[in-house]
Design an enzyme around this catalytic site. Structure first.
Site: not given
Ligand code: DGL
Length: 280
Positions: A48-49, A164, A16-17, A79-81, A198-200
């Protein structure tokens, strides 16, 4: 980079990011406790988003290559992104050169598969990063499986920074949590199911529930991704036989070990063994 030892055995890589992928890892470990895992968080370059397709692809490929070098036969982009912007290119263009016997899987497909059973109104909302929403990956994957479902997405650029920075419990977070949910329901008032794409976001679940009208179901991904991975390994014995199974889990971060340990303990409620690495 050809891999000579391509029948090597090793842990399942989870990438993940930042910390978000820990919400996926937690569920996977719950359902597959006998497997070994190697988690990599690119915390130094998160989020990353908001980054371009090219940059997310480049960073994700660097992470996959490193996890391969460390012996992972299979890498999950938790990570979805990264799944939205890099998975397909890596599977189609890079894997054949890197090592065609290894696998890279994402989190969007297993989540999309789960939707059909859940929504009654056939109106589904997606909350995710700008990168994931702009990629159109969720509507595309859901439409392939369930053409009758209407999918509406809203980007939530403030949510990853809130997580974060460990602000997910703060009063200040309320404003931004409410803002994006309201925006989604204004776009389509018939939505009965909201996917946290988004996994966050599971870290914000208490606040998300607080501002979501009763009767709307909220879907987090961990359980679905874990079930889908278990099923994948049941069907792909060759890959499964290359996953080591001692129940161990190790962590890598591109940021400082101390920072990662502190935050990981919030996500996982345990002390973790972490090493710092550089990517790129
Ligand atoms: N956890 C990441 C996701 O599932 C995104 C976090 C990011 O923006 O880096 O998309």
């Amino acid at each position: 980079m050809p891999y000579l030892l391509n029948k090597i055995k090793g842990p399942i890589g989870v990438f993940d990011s930042g910390y978000g992928g820990l919400t996926i890892l937690k569920e996977i470990r719950k359902q597959m406790p006998e497997y070994d895992f190697l988690y990599l968080g690119d915390n130094a370059r998160t989020p990353y988003g908001t980054r371009s397709f090219e940059v997310v692809y480049e960073f994700t490929l660097q992470a996959v290559v490193r996890l391969f070098e460390l012996g992972c036969p299979l890498v999950i982009l938790a990570c979805n992104t990264a799944s939205a912007k890099a998975l397909r290119s890596i599977q189609q263009n890079d894997l054949p050169y890197l090592d065609s016997s290894r696998r890279v899987l994402g989190v969007i497909r297993p989540t999309a598969e789960s939707i059909g059973e859940v929504t009654k109104s056939r109106h589904v909302g997606i909350l995710a990063t700008s990168g994931t929403i702009n990629s159109g990956s969720y509507p595309m994957e859901i439409k392939k499986l369930y053409p009758d479902i209407k999918v509406t997405g809203v980007a939530c650029p403030m949510w990853v920074p809130l997580v974060e920075n460990k602000e997910f419990g703060s009063d200040g977070a309320d404003y931004f949590v409410k803002e994006y949910i309201d925006k989604l329901l204004e776009k389509d008032s018939e939505i009965d199911t909201i996917v946290l794409g988004c996994t966050h976001y599971p870290l914000l679940i208490d606040k998300i529930r607080k501002f979501t009208p009763e009767g709307i179901k909220i879907i987090t991904q961990g359980e679905y991704v874990a079930e889908s991975l278990k099923d994948y390994l049941r069907r792909h014995k060759e890959t499964d036989s290359r996953c080591t199974k001692s129940g161990e889990c190790q962590f890598l971060t591109t940021e400082s070990v101390e920072k990662f340990k502190e935050s990981a303990s919030i996500f996982l409620h345990e002390d973790v063994s972490v090493r710092s690495i550089t990517l790129g």
